[in-house]
Design a protein around this motif. Structure first.
Motif, mmCIF file in Angstrom:
data_model
loop_
_atom_site.group_PDB
_atom_site.id
_atom_site.type_symbol
_atom_site.label_atom_id
_atom_site.label_comp_id
_atom_site.label_asym_id
_atom_site.label_seq_id
_atom_site.Cartn_x
_atom_site.Cartn_y
_atom_site.Cartn_z
ATOM 1 N N GLY A 1 133.776 67.765 64.481
ATOM 2 C CA GLY A 1 134.946 66.665 64.699
ATOM 3 C C GLY A 1 134.998 65.896 65.768
ATOM 4 O O GLY A 1 135.890 64.990 65.717
ATOM 5 N N LYS A 2 133.966 66.148 66.665
ATOM 6 C CA LYS A 2 134.055 65.024 67.914
ATOM 7 C C LYS A 2 132.925 64.274 67.732
ATOM 8 O O LYS A 2 133.077 63.143 68.249
ATOM 9 N N ILE A 3 131.932 64.457 67.183
ATOM 10 C CA ILE A 3 130.649 63.575 66.842
ATOM 11 C C ILE A 3 130.830 63.394 65.256
ATOM 12 O O ILE A 3 131.258 64.448 64.489
ATOM 13 N N THR B 1 124.960 69.045 79.599
ATOM 14 C CA THR B 1 125.219 68.445 80.912
ATOM 15 C C THR B 1 125.947 66.946 81.230
ATOM 16 O O THR B 1 126.666 66.772 82.230
ATOM 17 N N GLN B 2 126.027 66.352 80.080
ATOM 18 C CA GLN B 2 126.530 65.001 80.267
ATOM 19 C C GLN B 2 127.461 64.688 79.096
ATOM 20 O O GLN B 2 128.837 64.468 79.300
ATOM 21 N N ILE B 3 127.178 64.897 77.687
ATOM 22 C CA ILE B 3 128.126 64.591 76.586
ATOM 23 C C ILE B 3 129.455 65.799 76.543
ATOM 24 O O ILE B 3 130.465 65.130 76.604
ATOM 25 N N ARG B 4 129.208 66.946 76.861
ATOM 26 C CA ARG B 4 130.443 68.027 76.686
ATOM 27 C C ARG B 4 131.470 67.469 78.030
ATOM 28 O O ARG B 4 132.503 67.598 77.869
ATOM 29 N N PRO B 5 130.673 67.595 79.121
ATOM 30 C CA PRO B 5 131.823 67.158 80.510
ATOM 31 C C PRO B 5 132.427 65.897 80.000
ATOM 32 O O PRO B 5 133.235 65.633 80.626
ATOM 33 N N LEU B 6 131.597 64.759 79.376
ATOM 34 C CA LEU B 6 132.194 63.875 79.513
ATOM 35 C C LEU B 6 133.479 63.585 78.402
ATOM 36 O O LEU B 6 134.338 63.317 78.839
ATOM 37 N N TYR B 7 133.219 64.530 77.440
ATOM 38 C CA TYR B 7 134.556 64.542 76.540
ATOM 39 C C TYR B 7 135.706 65.449 77.088
ATOM 40 O O TYR B 7 136.881 65.008 76.956
ATOM 41 N N SER C 1 136.377 65.564 80.382
ATOM 42 C CA SER C 1 136.964 64.810 81.372
ATOM 43 C C SER C 1 137.716 63.853 80.651
ATOM 44 O O SER C 1 138.684 63.437 81.181
ATOM 45 N N LEU C 2 137.346 62.982 79.783
ATOM 46 C CA LEU C 2 138.037 62.027 78.849
ATOM 47 C C LEU C 2 139.323 62.807 78.388
ATOM 48 O O LEU C 2 140.509 62.189 78.344
ATOM 49 N N PHE C 3 139.288 63.867 77.833
ATOM 50 C CA PHE C 3 140.429 64.570 77.052
ATOM 51 C C PHE C 3 141.550 64.882 78.064
ATOM 52 O O PHE C 3 142.762 64.826 77.495
ATOM 53 N N ASN C 4 141.093 65.043 79.244
ATOM 54 C CA ASN C 4 142.000 65.607 80.395
ATOM 55 C C ASN C 4 142.791 64.321 81.018
ATOM 56 O O ASN C 4 143.643 64.393 81.755
ATOM 57 N N GLN C 5 142.411 63.219 80.586
ATOM 58 C CA GLN C 5 143.160 61.818 80.976
ATOM 59 C C GLN C 5 144.291 61.658 80.107
ATOM 60 O O GLN C 5 144.421 61.837 79.005
ATOM 61 N N PRO C 6 145.376 61.197 80.884
ATOM 62 C CA PRO C 6 146.618 61.034 80.110
ATOM 63 C C PRO C 6 146.510 59.974 78.928
ATOM 64 O O PRO C 6 147.247 60.110 77.961
ATOM 65 N N PHE D 1 144.039 59.702 76.800
ATOM 66 C CA PHE D 1 142.810 59.898 75.943
ATOM 67 C C PHE D 1 142.971 59.445 74.491
ATOM 68 O O PHE D 1 144.128 59.602 73.853
ATOM 69 N N SER D 2 141.929 58.939 74.068
ATOM 70 C CA SER D 2 141.717 58.710 72.761
ATOM 71 C C SER D 2 140.467 58.947 72.141
ATOM 72 O O SER D 2 139.399 58.683 72.829
ATOM 73 N N PRO D 3 140.357 59.599 70.941
ATOM 74 C CA PRO D 3 139.086 60.092 70.426
ATOM 75 C C PRO D 3 138.003 58.933 70.355
ATOM 76 O O PRO D 3 136.759 59.056 70.775
ATOM 77 N N GLU D 4 138.507 57.597 70.168
ATOM 78 C CA GLU D 4 137.674 56.290 70.188
ATOM 79 C C GLU D 4 137.065 56.071 71.674
ATOM 80 O O GLU D 4 135.906 55.609 71.455
ATOM 81 N N LYS D 5 137.757 56.486 72.491
ATOM 82 C CA LYS D 5 136.785 56.234 74.084
ATOM 83 C C LYS D 5 135.660 57.145 73.969
ATOM 84 O O LYS D 5 134.872 56.427 74.421
ATOM 85 N N PHE D 6 136.012 58.286 73.639
ATOM 86 C CA PHE D 6 134.607 59.064 73.851
ATOM 87 C C PHE D 6 133.763 58.696 72.728
ATOM 88 O O PHE D 6 132.398 58.637 73.265
ATOM 89 N N THR D 7 134.028 58.375 71.453
ATOM 90 C CA THR D 7 133.159 57.763 70.354
ATOM 91 C C THR D 7 132.360 56.477 71.064
ATOM 92 O O THR D 7 130.961 56.588 70.895
ATOM 93 N N GLN D 8 132.970 55.845 71.784
ATOM 94 C CA GLN D 8 132.265 54.704 72.206
ATOM 95 C C GLN D 8 131.165 54.818 73.384
ATOM 96 O O GLN D 8 130.076 54.336 73.046
ATOM 97 N N ILE D 9 131.371 55.657 74.054
ATOM 98 C CA ILE D 9 130.624 56.157 75.194
ATOM 99 C C ILE D 9 129.449 56.898 74.518
ATOM 100 O O ILE D 9 128.065 56.844 74.849
ATOM 101 N N TYR D 10 129.835 58.137 73.519
ATOM 102 C CA TYR D 10 128.989 58.734 72.880
ATOM 103 C C TYR D 10 127.797 57.995 71.984
ATOM 104 O O TYR D 10 126.582 58.086 72.173
ATOM 105 N N GLU D 11 128.234 56.870 71.318
ATOM 106 C CA GLU D 11 127.335 56.029 70.595
ATOM 107 C C GLU D 11 126.552 55.184 71.542
ATOM 108 O O GLU D 11 125.345 55.345 70.938
ATOM 109 N N LEU D 12 126.971 54.899 72.773
ATOM 110 C CA LEU D 12 125.801 54.243 73.638
ATOM 111 C C LEU D 12 124.919 55.477 74.203
ATOM 112 O O LEU D 12 123.689 55.108 74.167
#
Lengths: 269, 81
Positions: free
Chosen positions: A100-102, A155-161, A163-168, A170-181
């Motif tokens: 559901g995240k990727i 070490t990168q992708i899970r901590p990234l999610y 850390s973003l999730f804990n931001q006030p 947060f939107s899944p699209e924000k993660f998806t954008q960086i994940y795509e990169l």
């Protein structure tokens, strides 16, 4: 007469006393029929007359019609190995986390990447599996496989999610954008391949350094497996020495070599 | 009661298995219909299958499986658990 009764009469073995058993059709061997541990009936069709070979083939058709599977030995072993790795608690926990995240297809590639890494870690060759995944999933598949193999999902992708999730905001699209990169450009990592010439690898590393710099990423890990890839890594380090902070950190684990480089800012000499 | 779970086969028995289902191999080593050799047998992905790639058959009506890991898992993974 059921098809197992028919089989019993052809191979002259009473199958009624067996519980769950397997039939192995083994052509080219010396025996006609051989029973292994009351669980596997090995049958060599070449040793039967043509009319009985035909009866055996009818039995196979009946087995399939009843929902059974007919599968090549080595493919069966591979599937059993896959199911064992895939069914482990660690694999399921990883897949559950990323579900559901990727994208769904990336999750499928991740599943094969976990299998591939586990086979590699056990010392077996993964060349064929890697090639099959590349053919099926292309560059994206290759990148995800490489990123998982080198630990970037943990070490990168899970901590990234997280850390973003804990931001006030947060939107899944924000993660998806960086994940795509990460999965398309792998800005943190470069994987040296034996199939590519040193000159091409050098040009790809240089291009990656530019891309990473564009995204504000200063550290790149250059990965290689085996002696020839290690030599290529040293060739690259020598060629880009003016563009990176010295000395680069070199990590070794078995045949795996990782050179951790830090890209100089444009103003650094 | 006796229950047959799986039938496996070695590389040498590929042609024997295919013949059971009315298939043969053409000059280019592709699996084809015995009744119409111009018609190649296809996987659910629409690919032809060379003899050395043939990994098995499952019901539905007859699904022919290639030996790459993705085909194996997608088409037969659940059946060998």
């Amino acid at each position: 007469m059921g098809f197992l009764d028919k089989l019993s009469s052809i191979i002259k073995v009473d199958l009624s006393k067996l519980k769950n058993f397997k039939i192995s059709i083994l052509s080219g061997l010396k025996f006609q029929v051989y029973i292994v541990n009351n669980k596997t009936i090995q049958i060599n069709p070449d040793k039967y007359p043509l009319d009985q070979q035909k009866e055996l083939q009818d039995i196979l058709k009946e087995h399939l019609e009843k929902g059974g599977l007919i599968i090549q030995d080595s493919s069966l072993s591979r599937l059993e190995q896959f199911n064992q790795i895939d069914g482990s608690i660690q694999t399921q926990a990883t897949l559950e986390y990323f579900k559901g995240k990727i994208p769904a297809q990336d999750l499928e590639i991740l599943r094969y990447s976990i299998y591939l890494k586990s086979v590699f870690d056990s010392g077996q060759s993964v060349t064929e599996i890697k090639q099959q995944l590349n053919e099926r999933f292309g560059d994206r598949g290759r990148n995800i496989c490489n990123l998982y193999s080198e630990g970037y999902f943990g070490t990168q992708i899970r901590p990234l999610y997280d850390s973003l999730f804990n931001q006030p905001n947060f939107s899944p699209e924000k993660f998806t954008q960086i994940y795509e990169l990460i999965v398309t450009e792998s800005p943190y990592a470069f994987f040296v391949s034996r199939a590519t010439s040193r000159e091409v690898v050098l040009s790809e590393v240089t291009r990656k350094m530019e891309t990473s710099r564009k995204y504000g990423i200063k550290n790149i890990n250059i990965h290689g497996i085996g002696k020839s890839n290690e030599e290529t890594i040293y060739f690259i380090l020598k060629s880009i020495k003016d563009k990176i902070l010295q000395p680069p950190e070199i990590l070794r684990k078995g045949e795996v070599v990782v050179a951790k480089i830090t890209i100089k800012d444009n103003h650094q000499n | 009661m006796a229950k047959l779970k799986i039938v496996s086969f070695n590389d040498g028995a590929r042609r024997f298995i295919l013949e059971s289902f009315g298939k043969v191999v053409d000059k280019e080593n592709y699996v084809v219909e015995k009744s119409d050799p111009s018609q190649r047998v296809l996987t659910p992905d629409g690919d032809g299958i060379r003899l050395e790639q043939f990994a098995g058959i499952k019901k539905g009506s007859e699904v022919f499986i290639k030996s790459d890991i993705v085909s194996l898992v997608r088409l037969a993974g659940e059946l060998v658990k």
